[in-house]
Design an enzyme around this catalytic site. Structure first.
Site, PDB file in Angstrom:
ATOM      1  CB  THR A 150     -18.526 -43.138   7.925  1.00 25.78           C
ATOM      2  OG1 THR A 150     -19.474 -42.649   6.806  1.00 25.78           O
ATOM      3  CG2 THR A 150     -19.575 -43.821   8.853  1.00 25.78           C
ATOM      4  NE  ARG A 178     -25.476 -39.708  -0.098  1.00 27.38           N
ATOM      5  CZ  ARG A 178     -24.501 -40.354   0.775  1.00 27.38           C
ATOM      6  NH1 ARG A 178     -24.285 -39.879   2.021  1.00 27.38           N
ATOM      7  NH2 ARG A 178     -23.783 -41.075   0.314  1.00 27.38           N
ATOM      8  CG  ASP A 181     -23.290 -46.429   3.441  1.00 25.94           C
ATOM      9  OD1 ASP A 181     -22.849 -45.375   3.731  1.00 25.94           O
ATOM     10  OD2 ASP A 181     -22.473 -47.261   3.995  1.00 25.94           O
ATOM     11  CB  THR A 201     -16.107 -46.180   6.446  1.00 21.73           C
ATOM     12  OG1 THR A 201     -15.500 -44.864   6.003  1.00 21.73           O
ATOM     13  CG2 THR A 201     -14.872 -47.186   6.610  1.00 21.73           C
ATOM     14  N   GLY A 202     -17.421 -45.349   3.661  1.00 24.21           N
ATOM     15  CA  GLY A 202     -17.121 -45.060   2.028  1.00 24.21           C
ATOM     16  C   GLY A 202     -18.015 -44.451   1.369  1.00 24.21           C
TER      17      GLY A 202
HETATM   18  N1  GLY Z   1     -20.622 -43.765   4.314  1.00 20.92           N
HETATM   19  C1  GLY Z   1     -21.673 -42.879   4.669  1.00 20.92           C
HETATM   20  C2  GLY Z   1     -22.168 -42.098   3.549  1.00 20.92           C
HETATM   21  O1  GLY Z   1     -21.980 -42.210   2.297  1.00 20.92           O
HETATM   22  O2  GLY Z   1     -23.143 -41.331   3.787  1.00 20.92           O
END
Ligand code: GLY
Length: 273
Positions: A150, A178, A181, A201-202
């Site tokens: 991200t 999928r 967030d 981010t994560g």
């Molecule tokens: N943080 C980006 C994702 O999990 O898609």
């Protein structure tokens, strides 16, 4: 005294040391692009920074996006303004050169907050958002090392208005369809001029489950950015064993970043507060 501030990240993750310099260089270029635009307002700054990072092959967004289990790119992006809480986002788009442009268009249209799939593609065509051949993303990843997670930017302009923008390819090898967030206000990003703004981010499932960016922004009303960033990542780890990073910015004072992965590329600039 000026109040402008900008913080940019290029993803938290476990990228090997050999990849860190190129990621950091891309983030610093994005900071420069965003700072050069900040006189045009917080939204202009975060858009300039994130658009540039969507063009940076070392970063997991736009051109550098990771691929899903079918070997295809599905991109998510979001944008939010702190003055009136307008937000726009797109999920699992496949043929946009700059997904953050479509997120902005969704926000400015104002009817909805989140568009996905075929409807998002049709809206992009209506609004003249730049399209590209999805094969471009596949070619860009060929032989490239796996990217971190991200990109995002948070800005406060001289008028004290806040904005946040985020863009991602998500998680490498994710199930098709999928959505993480990054297009979910409150989870991957949030901005409120009455408190502050944050971008995550994560692993997105963790940010969704903890609604981490909204939680951080609520805390910015009473606490300094550095304290909020550390507390947020601590909460993510303690409550669900989550991993990632946060960039945050309050109504006043400097921005801050925190992460609990091996590395996070980030950079910031601010005027005195
Ligand atoms: N943080 C980006 C994702 O999990 O898609």
């Amino acid at each position: 005294m000026g109040r402008a501030a900008l913080i940019v990240h290029g993803g938290a993750g476990d990228r090997p040391a050999a990849q860190r310099a190129s990621s950091q260089a891309a983030v610093e270029a994005a900071l420069e692009a965003g700072w050069a635009a900040i006189a045009g307002g917080a939204l202009a700054a975060v858009m300039a920074a994130v658009r540039l990072m969507e063009d940076a092959p070392p970063l997991n967004a736009g051109l550098g996006a990771c691929l899903n289990a079918d070997g295809e790119a599905e991109l998510d992006a979001g944008v939010m303004l702190g003055d009136d809480l307008r937000a726009g986002a797109v999920g699992a788009v496949r043929d946009l050169r700059h997904p953050v442009d479509l997120a902005r268009a969704v926000m400015e249209d104002g009817r909805h907050v989140l568009l996905v799939g075929e409807g998002a593609a049709r809206f992009a065509a209506e609004r003249g958002i730049e399209r590209c051949d999805p094969a471009l993303f596949v070619a860009a990843r060929a032989g490239a090392p796996p990217p971190a997670d991200t990109v995002g930017a948070v800005a406060r302009d001289a008028g004290g208005h806040l904005a946040v923008a985020v863009s991602t390819g998500g998680i490498a090898g994710k199930r098709p369809g999928r959505v993480g967030d990054s297009p979910l206000p409150g989870a991957g990003f949030y901005a409120d001029d009455e408190a502050g703004a944050a971008c995550g981010t994560g692993v997105g499932e963790g940010f969704i489950r903890t609604v981490l960016c909204h939680r951080a922004v609520e805390r910015l009303a009473a606490s300094a950015a550095a304290e909020v960033a550390e507390e947020g990542i601590g909460h993510l780890a303690r409550r669900i064993g989550g991993r990632g990073g946060l960039i945050v910015l309050g109504r006043q004072g400097p921005p801050a970043a925190a992460w609990n992965t091996a590395h996070m590329a980030w950079a910031m600039r601010h005027e005195g507060s």
